[in-house]
Write a protein that holds these residues in place. Structure first.
Motif, PDB file in Angstrom:
ATOM      1  N   TYR A  89       0.816  -1.211   0.000  1.00  0.00           N
ATOM      2  CA  TYR A  89       0.000   0.000   0.000  1.00  0.00           C
ATOM      3  C   TYR A  89       0.851   1.264   0.000  1.00  0.00           C
ATOM      4  O   TYR A  89       0.337   2.356  -0.218  1.00  0.00           O
ATOM      5  CB  TYR A  89      -0.957   0.014   1.194  1.00  0.00           C
ATOM      6  N   ARG A  93      -2.257   2.139  -4.520  1.00  0.00           N
ATOM      7  CA  ARG A  93      -3.455   2.207  -3.671  1.00  0.00           C
ATOM      8  C   ARG A  93      -4.349   0.974  -3.758  1.00  0.00           C
ATOM      9  O   ARG A  93      -5.158   0.746  -2.856  1.00  0.00           O
ATOM     10  CB  ARG A  93      -4.282   3.446  -4.021  1.00  0.00           C
ATOM     11  N   ASN A  94      -4.253   0.191  -4.815  1.00  0.00           N
ATOM     12  CA  ASN A  94      -5.179  -0.931  -4.995  1.00  0.00           C
ATOM     13  C   ASN A  94      -4.460  -2.262  -5.239  1.00  0.00           C
ATOM     14  O   ASN A  94      -4.743  -2.944  -6.225  1.00  0.00           O
ATOM     15  CB  ASN A  94      -6.130  -0.631  -6.151  1.00  0.00           C
ATOM     16  N   HIS A 127     -13.479  -2.123 -12.411  1.00  0.00           N
ATOM     17  CA  HIS A 127     -12.793  -1.450 -11.303  1.00  0.00           C
ATOM     18  C   HIS A 127     -12.153  -0.128 -11.710  1.00  0.00           C
ATOM     19  O   HIS A 127     -11.989   0.759 -10.873  1.00  0.00           O
ATOM     20  CB  HIS A 127     -11.795  -2.403 -10.644  1.00  0.00           C
ATOM     21  N   PHE A 131     -13.617   2.384  -8.839  1.00  0.00           N
ATOM     22  CA  PHE A 131     -12.767   2.981  -7.816  1.00  0.00           C
ATOM     23  C   PHE A 131     -12.849   4.504  -7.771  1.00  0.00           C
ATOM     24  O   PHE A 131     -13.091   5.057  -6.699  1.00  0.00           O
ATOM     25  CB  PHE A 131     -11.316   2.484  -7.929  1.00  0.00           C
ATOM     26  N   GLU A 135     -15.605   3.905  -4.739  1.00  0.00           N
ATOM     27  CA  GLU A 135     -14.733   3.457  -3.650  1.00  0.00           C
ATOM     28  C   GLU A 135     -13.952   4.604  -3.023  1.00  0.00           C
ATOM     29  O   GLU A 135     -13.914   4.733  -1.802  1.00  0.00           O
ATOM     30  CB  GLU A 135     -13.771   2.380  -4.169  1.00  0.00           C
ATOM     31  N   ARG A 156      -2.983   5.097  -8.136  1.00  0.00           N
ATOM     32  CA  ARG A 156      -4.095   4.148  -8.055  1.00  0.00           C
ATOM     33  C   ARG A 156      -3.714   2.769  -8.600  1.00  0.00           C
ATOM     34  O   ARG A 156      -4.017   1.749  -7.984  1.00  0.00           O
ATOM     35  CB  ARG A 156      -5.282   4.703  -8.842  1.00  0.00           C
ATOM     36  N   TRP A 157      -3.052   2.701  -9.767  1.00  0.00           N
ATOM     37  CA  TRP A 157      -2.822   1.406 -10.420  1.00  0.00           C
ATOM     38  C   TRP A 157      -1.363   1.091 -10.716  1.00  0.00           C
ATOM     39  O   TRP A 157      -0.959  -0.058 -10.644  1.00  0.00           O
ATOM     40  CB  TRP A 157      -3.610   1.318 -11.731  1.00  0.00           C
TER      41      TRP A 157
END
Length: 176
Positions: A89, A93-94, A127, A131, A135, A156-157
């Motif tokens: 993390y 983030r995911n 997703h 997200f 989310e 994020r990715w």
């Protein structure tokens, strides 16, 4: 034994990475899209094992972090009550979604299945929309400024090469 944790594992990644792929393989059996299991003498076999193994390892790691440091699970009915900024993390983030995508990609390679590959793309595509639209808004409500700082510093990715050290966060988070 944490039954909420086990139930969340069975219901969520179990459905996405086991039940739905099994149904896809069953539905495509005896069609032009039927699966062909990779053999150990094929590079794709070893690539599938590597990708699936990495996905499973990341999955276990992130689930344990949620349970141990977030005091919750991956399930929306029992989410972490603390913002988890540890391990993977600190890079992305995911990582949970990344782990499931890796598992699905590994399954697609192992079974040499275009329908499973399509399911992988569909899962990730949903997703990509879910997200940012849903989310993350919920995470901002739950964790406030701590999440906004985290969101501004951790992608994020696409993972950061170097882990984000993070500032001293408030009561909801711990960067280490």
């Amino acid at each position: 034994m944490n039954w909420a944790f086990i139930r969340a594992l069975i219901v969520l990644p179990g459905t996405v990475a086991v039940l739905i792929p099994a149904l896809i393989l069953w539905a495509s059996y005896d069609t032009e899209y039927a699966a062909y299991v990779a053999r150990p003498d094929q590079v794709v076999f070893w690539l599938a094992l590597l990708v699936t193994g990495a996905g499973l390892a990341l999955r276990v790691w992130t689930d344990v972090l949620f349970l141990k440091f977030g005091n919750g699970t991956l399930a929306p009915w029992n989410p972490p009550i603390k913002l988890v900024i540890r391990g993977p993390y600190r890079h992305v983030r995911n990582p949970m979604i990344s782990s499931v995508v890796a598992i699905l990609l590994g399954e697609s390679l192992f079974f040499q299945s275009w329908p499973l590959a399509a399911w992988t793309v569909l899962f990730f595509g949903v997703h990509l929309i879910y997200f940012p639209m849903i989310e993350e808004k919920g995470l901002i409500k739950r964790f406030g400024n701590d999440y906004l700082i985290y969101k501004a510093n951790v992608p994020r990715w696409i993972p950061r090469i170097h882990p984000w050290p993070g500032p001293k966060l408030g009561a909801s988070g711990d960067p280490r």
